[in-house]
Design a protein around this motif. Structure first.
Motif: not given
Lengths: 321, 247
Positions: A104, A116, A132, A134-136, B11, B118, B120-126
């Motif tokens: 990042p 990511s 990628k 998403v939503f775990s 969500p 991060e 829990i929707d986009y899981n970007g950790s950015s």
């Protein structure tokens, strides 16, 4: 305009997740009709030229002692210099712990769009689109990267390492290095154990084990599989097992090749941390346990009988009986 | 001591994941919204604990989102924090969101910026990493412990197979995960008090996005579990070895 891959190291050795990134990056380069180059920061004991077998032609090595401690701020500045010098257009990281910290920063520094947690090669048929999770892990998104330079952080265990033939040219990179603002004062490592987030096989157990004194059979199974051990949240909360073994929504999210869940009912919060595992095996005496719905293989039965039998059967297959 | 805690609306974990508009938008129909658990349980609660240890500490919460994010930010204020800032913008990419947070942070003079590890929707950790680079601050990611002595922070962060202890002078950006604090439930006094705490709405600065979502999809459904009898554990191991090639 090569593809540049950040090669992450620990104690002088290249991490497994970086070998995946190298294989992936080489494939992206092939797809784009260019070459793959790697970059290593800090001193290493591994033979870097040998990384050529993963498809990289050249490795930029900034070996300064100042880079022996990981610091996202310092590393991002050095990587930006390497990216500029090599005029890289695609930069690949593993989305491991280091990648999550640096990618990042580099994205901002180069104003380069970042994906990511990528799980597939980019689709370059119409722009540059990377898939990628998403939503775990409950869905995926296709992310279009709109910038000239693109950064991909590859999800660990999402791309198979492939070693062929070849040797890479190792060139020293003379970087301008800032003084780190973060001082590393200590490291504590559980020696001899397989790190959970890097493990290919994870053996995990829950409340069905009835108490911490029964974990011996879990550890025995993990040992024959060279697996990491994990646990569910109630187990960590009850201090039966350390918190760093907790997988699930609020613990660690993992994506091993094989996840064996013993005596875990499979609440949605737990699944969120493990549903990216390639193969899921559930052992539970309750046939109604929701985990069976998410599993590939299952045994409805008593863990105290099934698990030791499994350990023995695996020993036979591995020839270690 | 001034702390900025980044809060995201996500969500609920149990929400049904579906998409609309030819799979380009998340279907928000019937979705319960929550504070992103990492932002709430770890970042916000640790900030509240620091304020309890030193009552002169000021906590600001920030969220980037439309007006429908306000119930979430009120809920966060009910846990603690002195005031909230909402940057009035629709969801864009991480770079856009981080740029809005960095803009507010520049004007606020914060000693400490906390994010969850991060969403829990986009899981970007950015977001944490991007904000730190935009502000040219040190960044400790995936922190499991955070302590302060004056202006010096002692932070434990996760590394592969262990932990690393860091020391850094404030200001610093930290992404928080399990270990930082324990989940709290807001009490009645907190809920009542949250109604009157300031919630400032600011307009976004103009920033380009670097990425966009081309589409969403759902993973292929599992074929269904293959059950093996507990009396035939060898068969399970054989399947794992020969069919799944997992061992």
């Amino acid at each position: 305009m090569p593809v540049l891959i950040f090669i992450d190291t620990a104690e002088g050795h290249v991490k497994k997740s970086s070998l995946e990134a190298l294989t992936y990056g080489a494939k992206v380069a092939e797809q784009l009709g260019t070459t793959a180059e790697g970059v290593v920061l800090g001193s290493v004991t591994d033979d870097l030229a040998a990384l050529g077998k993963y498809g990289v032609k050249k490795i930029h090595h900034a070996a300064a002692d100042a880079l022996n401690h990981f610091d996202a701020q310092v590393f991002a500045k050095v990587l930006a210099q390497v990216a500029e010098a090599s005029s890289a257009k695609v930069i690949v990281f593993s989305n491991n712990l280091s990648g999550k910290a640096i990618a990042p920063r580099l994205s901002v520094r180069l104003k380069a769009g970042l994906v990511s947690g990528a799980v597939a090669l980019p689709d370059t048929s119409n722009g540059f689109v990377v898939k990628k999770n998403v939503f775990s892990g409950k869905a995926f998104a296709n992310i279009a990267v709109k910038t000239d330079i693109k950064i991909i952080a590859l999800s660990p265990n999402a791309y198979q390492t492939f070693a062929g033939e070849g040797s890479a040219e190792v060139v020293a990179f003379n970087a301008t290095i800032d003084a780190a603002k973060i001082k590393v004062t200590g490291v504590s490592k559980a020696s001899g154990e397989v790190p959970l987030t890097e493990a290919e096989v994870v053996v995990s157990a829950g409340r069905g084990m009835k108490g911490p004194e029964h974990w011996g059979i879990v550890e025995d199974l993990a040992k024959v599989l060279h697996a990491a051990t994990a646990c569910s949240r109630p187990v960590a909360d009850a201090h039966w097992r350390p918190h760093n073994e907790h997988v699930g929504q609020t613990g660690f999210a993992i994506a091993p090749n094989l996840y064996i869940a013993i005596g875990i009912s499979g609440a949605i919060q737990h699944l969120a941390g493990v549903n990216r595992s390639k193969v899921i095996v559930v052992i539970n005496k309750d046939p109604e346990a929701p985990f069976f719905k998410a599993a590939d293989y299952g045994i409805v039965g008593d863990a105290f009988e099934v698990v030791p039998k499994m350990t023995e059967a695996i020993k036979k297959i591995k020839g270690t009986a | 001591m001034k702390i900025l805690v980044c809060i995201s609306k996500t969500p609920d974990t149990t929400a049904k994941i579906a998409f609309t508009d030819n799979n380009t938008k998340f279907d928000t129909g019937g979705v319960q919204w929550i504070i992103n658990p990492y932002d709430e349980w770890y970042a916000l609660v640790r900030a509240i604990e620091l304020k309890e240890a030193d009552p002169s500490t000021v906590i600001h919460l920030i969220t980037v989102g439309a007006a429908d994010a306000e119930p979430i930010i009120r809920k966060a204020l009910a846990l603690g924090g002195d005031e909230a800032i909402r940057v009035n913008a629709d969801n864009h990419d991480s770079y856009y969101i981080a740029s809005q947070i960095a803009e507010v942070a520049k004007q606020g003079g914060y000693d400490l910026i906390f994010t969850g590890k991060e969403t829990i929707d986009y899981n970007g950790s950015s977001i944490g990493g991007m904000v730190s680079e935009l502000l040219d601050l040190p960044y400790v990611s995936l922190a499991a412990k955070f302590d302060l002595a004056g202006t010096k922070a002692t932070i434990t962060r996760e590394i592969e197979g262990g932990e690393e202890m860091n020391e850094v002078e404030l200001p610093v950006v930290v992404s928080c995960q399990k270990g930082m604090a324990e989940q709290r439930i807001p009490n009645m006094k907190g809920i009542m008090g949250a109604r009157t705490k300031p919630l400032k709405v600011v307009e976004p600065v103009a920033v380009d996005t670097l990425t966009s979502v081309a589409g969403f999809g759902l993973p292929p459904a599992k074929a269904g579990v293959k059950l093996v009898s507990p009396d035939n554990v060898e068969e399970l191991v054989r399947l794992l070895h020969e069919e799944a090639k997992a061992i």
